[in-house]
Write a protein that holds these residues in place. Sequence first.
Motif, mmCIF file in Angstrom:
data_model
loop_
_atom_site.group_PDB
_atom_site.id
_atom_site.type_symbol
_atom_site.label_atom_id
_atom_site.label_comp_id
_atom_site.label_asym_id
_atom_site.label_seq_id
_atom_site.Cartn_x
_atom_site.Cartn_y
_atom_site.Cartn_z
ATOM 1 N N GLU A 1 -36.963 -7.090 -10.318
ATOM 2 C CA GLU A 1 -37.894 -6.965 -11.435
ATOM 3 C C GLU A 1 -38.397 -8.323 -11.935
ATOM 4 O O GLU A 1 -39.459 -8.397 -12.570
ATOM 5 N N ASP A 2 -37.646 -9.376 -11.664
ATOM 6 C CA ASP A 2 -38.051 -10.728 -12.043
ATOM 7 C C ASP A 2 -37.388 -11.701 -11.065
ATOM 8 O O ASP A 2 -36.296 -12.203 -11.318
ATOM 9 N N PRO A 3 -38.043 -11.951 -9.943
ATOM 10 C CA PRO A 3 -37.411 -12.757 -8.879
ATOM 11 C C PRO A 3 -37.028 -14.167 -9.315
ATOM 12 O O PRO A 3 -36.201 -14.804 -8.661
ATOM 13 N N ALA A 4 -37.617 -14.652 -10.409
ATOM 14 C CA ALA A 4 -37.235 -15.982 -10.885
ATOM 15 C C ALA A 4 -35.832 -15.979 -11.470
ATOM 16 O O ALA A 4 -35.209 -17.030 -11.611
ATOM 17 N N VAL A 5 -35.328 -14.799 -11.818
ATOM 18 C CA VAL A 5 -33.959 -14.701 -12.327
ATOM 19 C C VAL A 5 -33.022 -14.563 -11.141
ATOM 20 O O VAL A 5 -33.129 -13.628 -10.348
ATOM 21 N N ARG A 6 -32.121 -15.537 -10.988
ATOM 22 C CA ARG A 6 -31.170 -15.544 -9.882
ATOM 23 C C ARG A 6 -29.758 -15.443 -10.442
ATOM 24 O O ARG A 6 -29.403 -16.147 -11.378
ATOM 25 N N VAL A 7 -28.973 -14.582 -9.814
ATOM 26 C CA VAL A 7 -27.650 -14.257 -10.334
ATOM 27 C C VAL A 7 -26.611 -14.532 -9.259
ATOM 28 O O VAL A 7 -26.743 -14.080 -8.115
ATOM 29 N N VAL A 8 -25.569 -15.269 -9.642
ATOM 30 C CA VAL A 8 -24.462 -15.563 -8.717
ATOM 31 C C VAL A 8 -23.460 -14.423 -8.749
ATOM 32 O O VAL A 8 -23.182 -13.855 -9.812
ATOM 33 N N GLY A 9 -22.934 -14.059 -7.599
ATOM 34 C CA GLY A 9 -21.914 -13.014 -7.552
ATOM 35 C C GLY A 9 -21.240 -12.969 -6.203
ATOM 36 O O GLY A 9 -21.439 -13.842 -5.357
ATOM 37 N N ASN A 10 -20.431 -11.943 -6.009
ATOM 38 C CA ASN A 10 -19.813 -11.682 -4.711
ATOM 39 C C ASN A 10 -20.395 -10.398 -4.151
ATOM 40 O O ASN A 10 -21.043 -9.639 -4.872
ATOM 41 N N LEU A 11 -20.178 -10.191 -2.875
ATOM 42 C CA LEU A 11 -20.670 -9.001 -2.182
ATOM 43 C C LEU A 11 -19.499 -8.437 -1.374
ATOM 44 O O LEU A 11 -19.483 -8.497 -0.138
ATOM 45 N N PRO A 12 -18.499 -7.879 -2.079
ATOM 46 C CA PRO A 12 -17.214 -7.602 -1.434
ATOM 47 C C PRO A 12 -17.271 -6.569 -0.325
ATOM 48 O O PRO A 12 -16.437 -6.598 0.585
ATOM 49 N N GLY A 13 -18.246 -5.660 -0.355
ATOM 50 C CA GLY A 13 -18.266 -4.595 0.626
ATOM 51 C C GLY A 13 -18.825 -4.985 1.983
ATOM 52 O O GLY A 13 -18.808 -4.185 2.915
ATOM 53 N N VAL A 14 -19.314 -6.205 2.096
ATOM 54 C CA VAL A 14 -19.950 -6.623 3.347
ATOM 55 C C VAL A 14 -19.092 -7.718 3.988
ATOM 56 O O VAL A 14 -18.734 -8.690 3.316
ATOM 57 N N PRO A 15 -18.756 -7.579 5.266
ATOM 58 C CA PRO A 15 -18.007 -8.655 5.925
ATOM 59 C C PRO A 15 -18.773 -9.969 5.823
ATOM 60 O O PRO A 15 -20.010 -9.979 5.920
ATOM 61 N N CYS A 16 -18.054 -11.047 5.649
ATOM 62 C CA CYS A 16 -18.703 -12.359 5.438
ATOM 63 C C CYS A 16 -19.716 -12.671 6.524
ATOM 64 O O CYS A 16 -20.793 -13.210 6.251
ATOM 65 N N ASP A 17 -19.387 -12.328 7.767
ATOM 66 C CA ASP A 17 -20.287 -12.709 8.857
ATOM 67 C C ASP A 17 -21.468 -11.755 9.016
ATOM 68 O O ASP A 17 -22.308 -11.936 9.891
ATOM 69 N N ALA A 18 -21.550 -10.747 8.146
ATOM 70 C CA ALA A 18 -22.688 -9.819 8.210
ATOM 71 C C ALA A 18 -23.680 -10.053 7.071
ATOM 72 O O ALA A 18 -24.720 -9.397 7.008
ATOM 73 N N ILE A 19 -23.372 -10.976 6.192
ATOM 74 C CA ILE A 19 -24.264 -11.239 5.062
ATOM 75 C C ILE A 19 -25.491 -11.996 5.557
ATOM 76 O O ILE A 19 -25.391 -12.913 6.365
ATOM 77 N N ARG A 20 -26.649 -11.581 5.097
ATOM 78 C CA ARG A 20 -27.902 -12.225 5.480
ATOM 79 C C ARG A 20 -28.789 -12.393 4.253
ATOM 80 O O ARG A 20 -28.774 -11.552 3.355
ATOM 81 N N ILE A 21 -29.585 -13.439 4.258
ATOM 82 C CA ILE A 21 -30.624 -13.596 3.252
ATOM 83 C C ILE A 21 -31.601 -12.435 3.387
ATOM 84 O O ILE A 21 -31.966 -12.058 4.508
#
Lengths: 140, 384
Positions: A93-113
């Motif tokens: 809704e507002d791409p200028a707002v960026r939020v730091v977090g974790n993505l626990p459900g995804v294996p580390c090597d499967a995370i993609r931009i």
Amino acid sequence: MSVLPDDWALPALNARNEQWFTSGSIAVQRCIACSTRQHPPEEICHRCGASAFDHDVLAPTGTVFSYTVAHYAVNRALADSVPYAVVLVSLDEDPAVRVVGNLPGVPCDAIRIGMEVEAYWEERTAEDGAAIRLPQWRVR
Amino acid sequence: MRGAAVVVGVGESTYYKRGGSPDTEFQLACTAIRRAVEDAGLAMADIDGFTSYMDRNEPVRLSAALGVGPLNFTAQTFGGGGNGAAAAVTLADAAISAGYAETIVVFRALAQGQFHRYGQAGRVRRARGAGAFTAPYGMLSAAQICAMQTMRYMHEHGITQDSLAEIVLAGFEHAQRNPRAIRYGTPLTREQYHASRWIAEPFHLYDCCPENDGAAAIVVTTKERARDLRKSPVAIVAGAHGLEHRGGVAAFADPTFPTAYHRHVGTKLWERAGCGPQDIGVAQFYENFTGPVLIAIAEMGFCEPGELNDFVADGNIRWPDGGLPINTAGGNLGEAYIHGFGNVVEAVRQVRGESTCQVPDVELSLSVSGPGYAPGSAILFGKA
């Protein structure tokens, strides 16, 4: 499902961040005078200099703007947590707002931009009894 | 711009791996300063100022221990971590050009064996300020912060892992010629780089600055005072230190993220110097991590972001045949990590003709400080 130990750092609450960390919503600081949003919340509006704020509740969806996978534990308390990923999510809704977090459900090597994600909230209790709802991310 | 100040001396302590120094950080600082003053052919009583960045060795202690006094000027930059290295030189230039001091030592001492390690983070129960939005998620170290920047930058501009490797390989190769370098005698291959463990993706171990113990210093004085000293003075052609509005706001909220914070610095530096990147034949780029170096190369105007893979390939950033040899003493990765001040000293040496990877006939010598931390800074030295 926490990525880090349950007794790892929690946010210290204050007047500016309390809504973000307790409401269970994506409550982004908004300057009452000029309507500018800023995240993380600040003490002074970066656009007009005012210091009175409200918040906008935005849709809890976004895309992974960047990420890193931490393999080296920078503190001994995290030795059993590595590797873990930290993502930077740009809100739909507002791409200028960026939020730091974790993505626990995804294996580390499967995370993609560019992955499409949605927020959920971890219910945590701080050592002083403060109830904290920590935004986290999962694939939608 | 060329102010009234010139560089007349350089000095370093021995450089050690973390914990390897028999001396304390304060003793290392005193050694580097003594050597720089001696190199200049000055006496301690000639020194009347100190500048630095993020340093804990107070001029009160230094002047008492070194026999300096009376003291006329002391200053450090705000924030920015190693991005204050070049700015500390501009502080000295500004103070001397304005007449507040005559001869200033610019220095940095850092003993990570004695004090805390930059690669580690303390444990807090409650994270405050902007840290409240990052620390609970395990975003804690400089490597992780710069990894987040680099990952996005690589994605936007198609930067390859091999281009990160080029920064490392240049530093290690140049270190093989520099007996002061901690990595002297321990070369690194591309295969070893790729096989090294991850620290924070996309950074392998060798993408990250080491934790070292040491100190480095330069002596800055007026052109008049420099006339009868031992060596030819080195001009401070121009310096820049600064930031765009909202540059560096915390937790990746900077509207220009990912950036090394050198766009504005580059613009101001070239404007003040009256020249441009095309006039530069040797440069030192502070390596906290390899990714921010690539960003800084582009932001200082040496190429477009999309041209970085080609710019760093085929030995272009290596001495002696590259178009822009960088980190010619080995840099933070190969020589020593003294919070980037070795890169300032090496830039001076290139003008003096004293580098162990000497580029011929250096008229201009650039040192760009710690990219990825705001505000940025850069300094351009030249023939006086």
